[in-house]
Write a protein that holds these residues in place. Structure first.
Motif, PDB file in Angstrom:
ATOM      1  N   LYS A  65      15.804 -35.986  25.780  1.00 29.59           N
ATOM      2  CA  LYS A  65      14.750 -35.394  24.952  1.00 29.59           C
ATOM      3  C   LYS A  65      14.924 -35.787  23.483  1.00 29.59           C
ATOM      4  CE  LYS A  65      13.135 -30.889  23.249  1.00 29.59           C
ATOM      5  NZ  LYS A  65      13.598 -31.121  21.870  1.00 29.59           N
ATOM      6  N   SER A  66      13.793 -35.989  22.791  1.00 32.13           N
ATOM      7  CA  SER A  66      13.830 -36.242  21.354  1.00 32.13           C
ATOM      8  C   SER A  66      13.387 -34.981  20.608  1.00 32.13           C
ATOM      9  CB  SER A  66      12.912 -37.416  20.997  1.00 32.13           C
ATOM     10  OG  SER A  66      11.549 -37.082  21.238  1.00 32.13           O
ATOM     11  N   LEU A  67      13.278 -35.084  19.303  1.00 33.23           N
ATOM     12  CA  LEU A  67      12.913 -33.934  18.476  1.00 33.23           C
ATOM     13  C   LEU A  67      11.410 -33.667  18.516  1.00 33.23           C
ATOM     14  CD1 LEU A  67      15.001 -34.796  15.297  1.00 33.23           C
ATOM     15  CD2 LEU A  67      15.466 -32.908  16.863  1.00 33.23           C
ATOM     16  N   SER A  68      11.051 -32.382  18.588  1.00 35.23           N
ATOM     17  CA  SER A  68       9.670 -31.964  18.386  1.00 35.23           C
ATOM     18  C   SER A  68       9.547 -31.398  16.973  1.00 35.23           C
ATOM     19  CB  SER A  68       9.284 -30.885  19.401  1.00 35.23           C
ATOM     20  OG  SER A  68       9.872 -29.632  19.058  1.00 35.23           O
ATOM     21  N   ILE A  69       8.322 -31.119  16.553  1.00 30.97           N
ATOM     22  CA  ILE A  69       8.155 -30.542  15.215  1.00 30.97           C
ATOM     23  C   ILE A  69       8.792 -29.162  15.124  1.00 30.97           C
ATOM     24  CG2 ILE A  69       6.085 -31.865  14.667  1.00 30.97           C
ATOM     25  CD1 ILE A  69       4.439 -29.319  15.247  1.00 30.97           C
ATOM     26  N   TRP A  70       8.907 -28.445  16.255  1.00 24.34           N
ATOM     27  CA  TRP A  70       9.567 -27.136  16.220  1.00 24.34           C
ATOM     28  C   TRP A  70      11.077 -27.277  16.084  1.00 24.34           C
ATOM     29  CZ3 TRP A  70       8.687 -22.287  15.132  1.00 24.34           C
ATOM     30  CH2 TRP A  70       7.367 -21.854  15.063  1.00 24.34           C
ATOM     31  N   ASP A  71      11.651 -28.304  16.665  1.00 23.34           N
ATOM     32  CA  ASP A  71      13.072 -28.567  16.438  1.00 23.34           C
ATOM     33  C   ASP A  71      13.336 -28.770  14.949  1.00 23.34           C
ATOM     34  OD1 ASP A  71      14.217 -28.694  19.148  1.00 23.34           O
ATOM     35  OD2 ASP A  71      12.931 -30.436  19.414  1.00 23.34           O
ATOM     36  N   CYS A  72      12.526 -29.627  14.336  1.00 27.06           N
ATOM     37  CA  CYS A  72      12.736 -29.950  12.923  1.00 27.06           C
ATOM     38  C   CYS A  72      12.458 -28.750  12.021  1.00 27.06           C
ATOM     39  CB  CYS A  72      11.844 -31.119  12.521  1.00 27.06           C
ATOM     40  SG  CYS A  72      12.348 -32.670  13.281  1.00 27.06           S
ATOM     41  N   PHE A  73      11.410 -28.023  12.329  1.00 24.00           N
ATOM     42  CA  PHE A  73      11.041 -26.870  11.496  1.00 24.00           C
ATOM     43  C   PHE A  73      12.132 -25.798  11.511  1.00 24.00           C
ATOM     44  CE2 PHE A  73       8.921 -22.672  11.137  1.00 24.00           C
ATOM     45  CZ  PHE A  73       8.403 -22.796   9.856  1.00 24.00           C
ATOM     46  N   SER A  74      12.594 -25.436  12.698  1.00 25.98           N
ATOM     47  CA  SER A  74      13.571 -24.349  12.788  1.00 25.98           C
ATOM     48  C   SER A  74      14.942 -24.760  12.258  1.00 25.98           C
ATOM     49  CB  SER A  74      13.689 -23.856  14.230  1.00 25.98           C
ATOM     50  OG  SER A  74      14.140 -24.891  15.084  1.00 25.98           O
ATOM     51  N   LEU A  75      15.318 -26.027  12.436  1.00 30.30           N
ATOM     52  CA  LEU A  75      16.630 -26.479  11.991  1.00 30.30           C
ATOM     53  C   LEU A  75      16.682 -26.749  10.491  1.00 30.30           C
ATOM     54  CD1 LEU A  75      17.549 -28.892  14.909  1.00 30.30           C
ATOM     55  CD2 LEU A  75      18.679 -26.739  14.355  1.00 30.30           C
ATOM     56  N   SER A  76      15.568 -27.223   9.930  1.00 31.23           N
ATOM     57  CA  SER A  76      15.579 -27.574   8.513  1.00 31.23           C
ATOM     58  C   SER A  76      15.125 -26.434   7.619  1.00 31.23           C
ATOM     59  CB  SER A  76      14.668 -28.778   8.268  1.00 31.23           C
ATOM     60  OG  SER A  76      13.328 -28.428   8.521  1.00 31.23           O
ATOM     61  N   ASN A  77      14.505 -25.419   8.218  1.00 36.60           N
ATOM     62  CA  ASN A  77      13.918 -24.350   7.429  1.00 36.60           C
ATOM     63  C   ASN A  77      14.237 -22.993   8.043  1.00 36.60           C
ATOM     64  OD1 ASN A  77      12.234 -23.130   5.469  1.00 36.60           O
ATOM     65  ND2 ASN A  77      10.500 -23.149   6.892  1.00 36.60           N
ATOM     66  N   PRO A  78      15.518 -22.642   8.208  1.00 43.07           N
ATOM     67  CA  PRO A  78      15.863 -21.359   8.833  1.00 43.07           C
ATOM     68  C   PRO A  78      15.304 -20.167   8.076  1.00 43.07           C
ATOM     69  CG  PRO A  78      17.799 -22.374   7.829  1.00 43.07           C
ATOM     70  CD  PRO A  78      16.727 -23.402   7.826  1.00 43.07           C
ATOM     71  N   GLY A  79      15.050 -20.346   6.779  1.00 43.09           N
ATOM     72  CA  GLY A  79      14.444 -19.259   6.011  1.00 43.09           C
ATOM     73  C   GLY A  79      13.029 -18.951   6.435  1.00 43.09           C
ATOM     74  N   GLY A  80      12.396 -19.878   7.171  1.00 41.82           N
ATOM     75  CA  GLY A  80      11.047 -19.640   7.670  1.00 41.82           C
ATOM     76  C   GLY A  80      11.013 -18.922   9.004  1.00 41.82           C
ATOM     77  N   ILE A  81      12.194 -18.623   9.566  1.00 39.66           N
ATOM     78  CA  ILE A  81      12.315 -17.896  10.832  1.00 39.66           C
ATOM     79  C   ILE A  81      12.895 -16.521  10.521  1.00 39.66           C
ATOM     80  CG2 ILE A  81      13.250 -17.955  13.178  1.00 39.66           C
ATOM     81  CD1 ILE A  81      11.428 -20.329  12.528  1.00 39.66           C
ATOM     82  N   ALA A  82      12.340 -15.500  11.138  1.00 38.72           N
ATOM     83  CA  ALA A  82      12.704 -14.124  10.784  1.00 38.72           C
ATOM     84  C   ALA A  82      14.200 -13.865  10.833  1.00 38.72           C
ATOM     85  CB  ALA A  82      11.975 -13.140  11.709  1.00 38.72           C
ATOM     86  N   ASP A  83      14.887 -14.428  11.835  1.00 37.39           N
ATOM     87  CA  ASP A  83      16.327 -14.197  11.939  1.00 37.39           C
ATOM     88  C   ASP A  83      17.134 -15.478  11.718  1.00 37.39           C
ATOM     89  OD1 ASP A  83      15.688 -15.517  14.229  1.00 37.39           O
ATOM     90  OD2 ASP A  83      16.370 -13.974  15.622  1.00 37.39           O
TER      91      ASP A  83
END
Length: 582
Positions: A65-83
């Motif tokens: 598997k390669s990266l999806s936009i959700w992989d990149c979003f959650s890994l690079s921007n943890p402040g954008g995820i509630a926890d």
């Protein structure tokens, strides 16, 4: 609560029912619907539960598997995820899917709705960069496990996880090129799985992907202000205390995101145009996949293809206000009709054409409209809740899309009373009569195909202080399903609306997008700290009892069919013997 009259807004197509504040049906939230039975529904009715790839699989970069936009979003921007968490491990369904499907069978479900991860099938986004046979084998095994256990695989092609490489190359759904890449991905899936998958959906909730990604910026690709993966400036992010969770422990190295990663050849799209451009390209991608399926695969594979749309039901805040009545209808047009009308009629709703500036809402060409019109064999409806709607020249959410429709939505009436009991999510209130009203509305739509309720569910806030046993006491979720199934059956019986299935969201507690693991939607409790062990909640136990009669009916029907086949075989054998003797 007394019955109240229905208001109607007349248009060229039909009488569209717009309910008053209390709806067209009497509703007592304390009424007991626990005795509803699955045998009250048609014998072929699908009862299932659902998941999506990024929310449950895990298997981060495993199996090719390669990266999806959700992989990149959650890994690079943890402040954008509630926890601050991510889906690297999610629910570990990558290794536990067989166990999950077996339990679904034991509970009595006869269908399982799941999505196929685009970057797990085509890591480079296109087949010319290689088809990942490990990914093909993985989904083949899921499908075969479903069929072996008597579950109909109900498959979604796109549940928001576009390969990151396509986002980087040309902006993903901002560019019309995406329709060709999506069609190719769909064709690979049809070719590999279509001999067993008979229910396909192209897109899941294109409204959510569009609005959360290109209006509010709470989901990737978060394109507002020409930024991606963290459009909100760091100074706006509030410090968060991260709870213990393996998804955080296993975060790996954050992915540095810089604008240099992005192509200079991206299409120039003004901020106010972006949501409408993305929505349009989503619809074109849908029609390309459907056209391919119908012309190349459907006759031989004998399956059906549709789309999954989500919509809150809206009722006028003031039922005596013509402006509020029209606002409620317009709000449904801007959420549901935005995508439903094009796939039914090849055009946007009249209210959108009237209210959205012409420069922003590009109309479909004659060829595009022709291919879009009638491009669904069925529609999936994701229904969770309802809101009050009122006219507002300056809605509190005042950016482009929200400002265009001039509708203010709220779960609270003028006196501050909630429209229903609130769940663990701030937006979710239990309004089962809203499902009835929604189906009443859909019944009036000309050329409306059969409907499946593809998502319907309740969330609880994650409380780390509770033991699994305590957290499994989910009385409100159990009540939510009882009430919604009651009103679904009421709509089927009274309105004669053609609904053919209901899928509980979700099978298990999962990664809830930008809310991370802070809320739990599952029928099954997942212990994220102890080998992702599943425990049935009270709602799952109730569901098992609810499904028991239908399960027994299916077994009896199968045994009868088998007996008829055996009798026919025996009879034909005797005929052959007599013929040979003669």
């Amino acid at each position: 609560m007394e019955n109240s009259r229905s208001l109607a807004l007349v248009n060229a197509a039909a009488q569209i029912p717009i309910p008053t504040k209390n709806g067209n049906v009497a509703y007592d939230k304390d009424e007991d619907h626990s005795n509803i039975s699955s045998t009250d529904f048609d014998e072929n009715f699908l009862f299932g539960s659902g998941t999506s790839a990024y929310q449950v699989e895990g298997g981060y970069l495993k199996g090719g598997k390669s990266l999806s936009i959700w992989d990149c979003f959650s890994l690079s921007n943890p402040g954008g995820i509630a926890d601050g968490s991510n889906g690297n491990l999610a629910c570990d369904s990558f290794t536990k899917y067989k166990e999950d499907i077996r339990v679904m069978k034991q509970m009595g479900f006869n269908s399982y709705r799941f999505s196929i991860s685009w970057p797990r099938i085509l890591p480079g986004g296109r087949s010319c960069f290689g088809i990942n046979r490990d990914g093909i084998d993985y989904y083949n095994d899921i499908i075969d496990t479903c069929i072996h256990n008597g579950l109909e695989p109900f498959v979604t092609l796109f549940h928001w996880d576009i390969p990151d490489c396509l986002q980087l190359e040309y902006g993903g759904f901002l560019d019309k090129k995406v329709k060709d890449d999506f069609r190719e991905f769909a064709e690979v899936c049809f070719w590999e799985f279509g001999d067993r998958v008979k229910c396909w959906t192209t897109l899941n909730e294109p409204w959510t992907y569009t609005v959360m990604g290109y209006v509010t910026g709470t989901f990737p690709p978060t394109d507002r202000d020409n930024l991606l993966y963290g459009q909100t400036s760091q100074k706006e992010l509030k410090p968060i205390k991260l709870p213990t969770h393996r998804g955080i422990i296993d975060i790996g190295n954050p992915i540095p995101i810089t604008m240099e990663r992005y192509s200079k050849d991206w299409p120039t799209v003004k901020p106010a145009q972006r949501p409408y451009t993305v929505a349009r390209n989503l619809l074109l991608a849908h029609s390309e996949a459907v056209h391919s399926y119908r012309t190349k695969f459907q006759e031989r594979q004998n399956g059906k293809i549709g789309i999954v749309l989500n919509s809150n039901w809206l009722v006028p805040l003031d039922p005596n206000s013509d402006a509020d009545v029209k606002a409620a209808k317009r709000g449904v047009d801007f959420m549901l009709g935005w995508f439903l009308d094009p796939v039914l009629y090849g055009k946007y709703p009249d209210s959108m054409i009237e209210y959205v500036p012409n420069d922003n809402l590009a109309q479909f060409s004659h060829q595009e409209a022709h291919q879009l019109k009638g491009s669904i064999d069925f529609m999936g409806l994701n229904y969770y809740t309802s809101n009050y709607a009122s006219y507002s020249a300056n809605p509190s959410k005042h950016e482009n899309y929200y400002k265009d429709q001039m509708v203010e939505c709220s779960p609270f009436d003028k006196d501050g009373k909630a429209i229903g009991d609130q769940a663990g999510s701030s937006w979710l209130f239990s309004v089962p009569w809203g499902l009835y009203e929604h189906l009443n509305y859909l019944k009036t739509k000309e050329n409306m195909p059969p409907i499946y309720i593809t998502e319907n569910g309740w969330s609880d806030k994650n409380d780390p202080k509770l033991t699994p046993q305590e957290a499994c006491r989910d009385t409100k979720r159990k009540k939510y399903y009882q009430d919604h199934l009651f009103y679904l059956l009421k709509a089927i019986n009274e309105l004669k609306v053609d609904v053919r299935g209901h899928f509980a969201w979700s099978w298990c507690d999962n990664y809830e997008w930008n809310l991370g693991y802070s809320v739990r939607f599952g029928l099954m409790y997942v212990d994220f700290l102890n080998n992702y062990t599943r425990y049935p909640k009270d709602s799952a136990i109730w569901y098992t009892k609810f499904l028991a009669k239908a399960k027994a009916r299916r077994i009896t029907s199968a045994n009868t069919k088998r007996q008829h086949e055996d009798d026919a075989t025996e009879e034909s054998t005797e005929v052959v013997k007599k013929a040979r003797a003669a």
